[in-house]
Structures are given as structure tokens and as C-alpha cells.
Design a protein around this motif. Sequence first.
Motif, PDB file in Angstrom:
ATOM      1  N   ALA A  60       0.832  -1.206   0.000  1.00  0.00           N
ATOM      2  CA  ALA A  60       0.000   0.000   0.000  1.00  0.00           C
ATOM      3  C   ALA A  60       0.866   1.254   0.000  1.00  0.00           C
ATOM      4  O   ALA A  60       0.563   2.228  -0.699  1.00  0.00           O
ATOM      5  N   VAL A  61       1.958   1.237   0.767  1.00  0.00           N
ATOM      6  CA  VAL A  61       2.876   2.382   0.801  1.00  0.00           C
ATOM      7  C   VAL A  61       3.508   2.585  -0.569  1.00  0.00           C
ATOM      8  O   VAL A  61       3.625   3.719  -1.070  1.00  0.00           O
ATOM      9  N   ALA A  62       3.909   1.480  -1.198  1.00  0.00           N
ATOM     10  CA  ALA A  62       4.514   1.570  -2.533  1.00  0.00           C
ATOM     11  C   ALA A  62       3.508   2.106  -3.544  1.00  0.00           C
ATOM     12  O   ALA A  62       3.848   2.951  -4.403  1.00  0.00           O
ATOM     13  N   ALA A  63       2.262   1.644  -3.452  1.00  0.00           N
ATOM     14  CA  ALA A  63       1.227   2.117  -4.372  1.00  0.00           C
ATOM     15  C   ALA A  63       0.950   3.599  -4.154  1.00  0.00           C
ATOM     16  O   ALA A  63       0.746   4.355  -5.123  1.00  0.00           O
ATOM     17  N   GLU A  64       0.960   4.027  -2.911  1.00  0.00           N
ATOM     18  CA  GLU A  64       0.739   5.447  -2.628  1.00  0.00           C
ATOM     19  C   GLU A  64       1.884   6.295  -3.183  1.00  0.00           C
ATOM     20  O   GLU A  64       1.664   7.364  -3.770  1.00  0.00           O
ATOM     21  N   SER A  65       3.113   5.831  -3.009  1.00  0.00           N
ATOM     22  CA  SER A  65       4.274   6.560  -3.540  1.00  0.00           C
ATOM     23  C   SER A  65       4.207   6.666  -5.058  1.00  0.00           C
ATOM     24  O   SER A  65       4.499   7.724  -5.640  1.00  0.00           O
ATOM     25  N   ALA A  67       1.497   6.575  -6.886  1.00  0.00           N
ATOM     26  CA  ALA A  67       0.407   7.480  -7.246  1.00  0.00           C
ATOM     27  C   ALA A  67       0.816   8.935  -7.076  1.00  0.00           C
ATOM     28  O   ALA A  67       0.487   9.792  -7.914  1.00  0.00           O
ATOM     29  N   LEU A  68       1.542   9.220  -5.999  1.00  0.00           N
ATOM     30  CA  LEU A  68       2.024  10.599  -5.783  1.00  0.00           C
ATOM     31  C   LEU A  68       3.017  10.993  -6.868  1.00  0.00           C
ATOM     32  O   LEU A  68       2.989  12.137  -7.370  1.00  0.00           O
ATOM     33  N   ASP A 162      -8.569  16.450 -16.668  1.00  0.00           N
ATOM     34  CA  ASP A 162      -9.195  15.173 -16.321  1.00  0.00           C
ATOM     35  C   ASP A 162      -8.141  14.158 -15.874  1.00  0.00           C
ATOM     36  O   ASP A 162      -8.361  13.390 -14.923  1.00  0.00           O
ATOM     37  N   GLU A 163      -7.021  14.162 -16.566  1.00  0.00           N
ATOM     38  CA  GLU A 163      -5.955  13.235 -16.203  1.00  0.00           C
ATOM     39  C   GLU A 163      -5.412  13.551 -14.814  1.00  0.00           C
ATOM     40  O   GLU A 163      -5.156  12.642 -14.006  1.00  0.00           O
ATOM     41  N   ARG A 164      -5.258  14.820 -14.522  1.00  0.00           N
ATOM     42  CA  ARG A 164      -4.753  15.216 -13.209  1.00  0.00           C
ATOM     43  C   ARG A 164      -5.761  14.897 -12.098  1.00  0.00           C
ATOM     44  O   ARG A 164      -5.382  14.461 -11.006  1.00  0.00           O
ATOM     45  N   VAL A 165      -7.045  15.108 -12.364  1.00  0.00           N
ATOM     46  CA  VAL A 165      -8.083  14.786 -11.373  1.00  0.00           C
ATOM     47  C   VAL A 165      -8.100  13.285 -11.086  1.00  0.00           C
ATOM     48  O   VAL A 165      -8.192  12.846  -9.935  1.00  0.00           O
ATOM     49  N   LYS A 170      -6.615   8.774  -7.487  1.00  0.00           N
ATOM     50  CA  LYS A 170      -5.827   7.581  -7.201  1.00  0.00           C
ATOM     51  C   LYS A 170      -4.944   7.786  -5.973  1.00  0.00           C
ATOM     52  O   LYS A 170      -4.753   6.873  -5.161  1.00  0.00           O
ATOM     53  N   VAL A 171      -4.419   8.992  -5.840  1.00  0.00           N
ATOM     54  CA  VAL A 171      -3.610   9.296  -4.650  1.00  0.00           C
ATOM     55  C   VAL A 171      -4.462   9.193  -3.392  1.00  0.00           C
ATOM     56  O   VAL A 171      -4.059   8.605  -2.384  1.00  0.00           O
ATOM     57  N   SER A 172      -5.665   9.762  -3.455  1.00  0.00           N
ATOM     58  CA  SER A 172      -6.565   9.715  -2.301  1.00  0.00           C
ATOM     59  C   SER A 172      -6.927   8.282  -1.942  1.00  0.00           C
ATOM     60  O   SER A 172      -6.907   7.883  -0.764  1.00  0.00           O
ATOM     61  N   GLN A 173      -7.248   7.486  -2.969  1.00  0.00           N
ATOM     62  CA  GLN A 173      -7.582   6.083  -2.726  1.00  0.00           C
ATOM     63  C   GLN A 173      -6.386   5.325  -2.164  1.00  0.00           C
ATOM     64  O   GLN A 173      -6.533   4.496  -1.253  1.00  0.00           O
ATOM     65  N   ALA A 174      -5.207   5.619  -2.684  1.00  0.00           N
ATOM     66  CA  ALA A 174      -4.001   4.957  -2.200  1.00  0.00           C
ATOM     67  C   ALA A 174      -3.716   5.329  -0.755  1.00  0.00           C
ATOM     68  O   ALA A 174      -3.296   4.495   0.054  1.00  0.00           O
TER      69      ALA A 174
END
Length: 427
Positions: A60-65, A67-68, A162-165, A170-174
Motif C-alpha cells: 500500500a505504501v509503494a502504491a501510494e508513492s 500514485a504521488l 481530467d488526467e490530473r483529477v 488515485k492518490v486519495s484512494q491509495a
Amino acid sequence: MKIRRILAAAVAAAVTTPALLLSVTPAFADEKPAAQTQEKPSIAELELAAAAAQEAYDDAVAAESAALAALEALGSDTAPLAVAVKTAEAAAAVAATAKADADQAVIDAQAAVDALTEASTAEERTAAETTLATAEAAATTAGEAKAAADAAVVEALDARDDERVAAARKVSQAQKATKTALADKTAADEALAKAKEEAAEEGEGDEDCVPEPKLTTVVTGLPSTVVAGTKVTFNLRVTNGTDKTMDEVLPFAYVHATDESGLKDLDDLVHLQWSSDSSSTWKTIDNKNYMDAISPLKAGARADVKMRLTIDASAPAGNGVTFVAGDYFNDNGTCGGNPDLEGYEFMIAAAGSKPGKVDDATPSTTEPTTSDLKPQSGASASPVSGTLAATGSSDATSQLALASGAAVAIGAGAVFVVRRRKAGSHA
């Protein structure tokens, strides 16, 4: 140090059964009825769960990184859609300039037409009007090109935004997934740590805590029938039938009652209290603490504890049982206690009843005999009473508590739940 205690979650047998049919389970067993409980996970299973939770958290940490990083990359001027916006904006600027030039050409051509006079020749008039028409056509074309370029800019901007949103979502979900994974990891780690701590504590003390059948607790004077709205006093005798002094003996008692059906718990309407021989103060048994310690109880010695049972006048007719037992703790760390939890059954008569002459309540199991006790050295042949400690109620907590919910009557039997508990300062 840890000790093991039984709590009897007794139920009345059947509606037609006038008394509790109780069986006492050894206090040093560690099993619970399969229908009443679920087996605890092993340390190995908890370690696997903790490892899985750690892996899920790391993912989850890797996925969040990731996404950021993706969101940050989209903010760069070199991002494909950012480049597309710039290209569209440049094309729109060129189209705007072309449109402005075309509009100016129309203005100039119109001015030339307006400047014609009666003296102007037909050729001059035709040339001026042709120039104006050409300029107007060019201006129309330039306007359409500008509109298309402007629309391309809007489309490029929408695509970029749209791409940025989407990336921000995805960042929020991560981040939420990371928070959930962290909570799961923390819970798994805590469960594993607790299990290891309990295993360590059990290993430290249980090897010295042994069942001691010669430490006996006997109730006398408790009527076999108690009328609601009355109080009865009786005696609890604790006897050290061994040939060794017990540095600290902790007696305890517990009362449980139901109506005649055995389905309604009456524990809130029955109250058990105790008092030492040297005190007239009654203390309520709260099922969480031992009574005052007997310190010490020498070999062959006995100590008496005054007991009082009060039943509220609102209590219906029913059945009750008083359980008694005792544990000992020595200064050298050894410990033990009654191998059985003794239960003394009694009936509850409705308020105003006249039960007449009744016998004392009898234990639900055979009481170990103490006829072979040897008098304490230097003492008379009569029983020697120990002395309750005057230091107040022991903080060694037996943590007695009824099993959650009413126990389920099976046939004419009663259900007992075994509990392993810490003993407060002895833990």
C-alpha cells in the motif's frame, strides 16, 4: 505470575427441576465448551497474519508513492497532455493573428470601396469590390480556423485536467488504502505481541502454580432455602491441610442465581458480602477481587470468614449456588489453589414465604475431608484459626466474570465456563 480460575456460569436445569444440578470443573484446566467459544489462534498463525499484514502495508505504501509520483509527473511541463495544451495554445495564437489580419484586410478593402467616386472608372470599382469580397472570404476562413484552434485548446485543457483529477483520486484512494493497511498491521502486531506476552507470563508462573487439594474451602450455615427479602449469615472456612505454611492465602466466593425456569438471571438481585472475624464491616464481593489475604496460613491451620447473603424482596422463586475456592502465593514465587470450585446449592423462596425448618445447603461435590489434619506445633488439638490480613482487600484480581449471555440449559445439566485469569499484583 498467573493462576487459573473457574467461573461457573450456571443455569437451572429444567422448569420442573427444583435445584441446580451442577458439576465442578477442575480449576487448572484450560478448555472451554466447544459450543461456547472459538479456539484462539496460535502464535505461529498470528505471526503469519502479522507478516501478511506487513506485506499488504508495504504494498500500500509503494502504491501510494507511485500514485504521488504520477500526480507530480502530470504537473510537469513535459507531460504529454501538458505539451498538447501548449501546442494547441500556440496554434490558437497563430489562428488569432491570422484572423486579426484578415479582419484588417476587410476593413482596408471596405475603405477602398468607400473611397470610390463618380469619377472612378468601372475597372477601378470592380477591382475594389473584388478585393473586398476576397478579404471577406479570407476573414471568414480565418474565423473558422481560429474557432477550431480555440476548441482544440479547450479540449487539450480538459484532457490534461481530467488526467490530473484522476491521478489525484488515485492518490486519495491509495492514501486510504495505506491507512487501512496500517490499521490492520497495527492490530495484527498488537495481537501477536499480546499472545507472546501471555505465553511468556504463562511460562513464568504456571510451572509453579499447582492444584492443591489440601487447601480446602468449606461453607457451613448457609440454608438450603433462602426467602427473598431476607439476609442470612454463614461461614467460610479456609483450611491449609498441607505440612507447609502458605505465605498468603486468598479466598474468594461467587454467587449465581436464576428463576425457576433457569432462563432468567437473578444475579442483580442477590448480594454476597464478607467480613473478617476482627471487623464488623461488611464488604461486597464484586467478582473481580479476592477477599482479604490470610497471611500466613500455617500448616494445619484454619481461618474463618463471615459471609452474608442478601436477596432482594423483588426476587422471584428460583435457584442459586454459592461457589467458593482459594489460592495461595508464597514468597518464593510458588503458587496454587483448590483443584475444584466448590458449589453450594440453595433454593430461593418468594418474599413472604415460610419455608419452615430447612437444612444447610450442601456442596455439589464431595468435600475433601480434613480429619487427618495435624494440629499446628504448640497449639491445642482444636482447629487453629488464621487471621485475615488487616491491610485491606488484596489487589490480586481474580477477574471473575460470567460468560457473556445466559448459559444455555442442556437437558437437566448446567454449563460451566473455564477462564484463565491474571492475579493482579501476582501477575
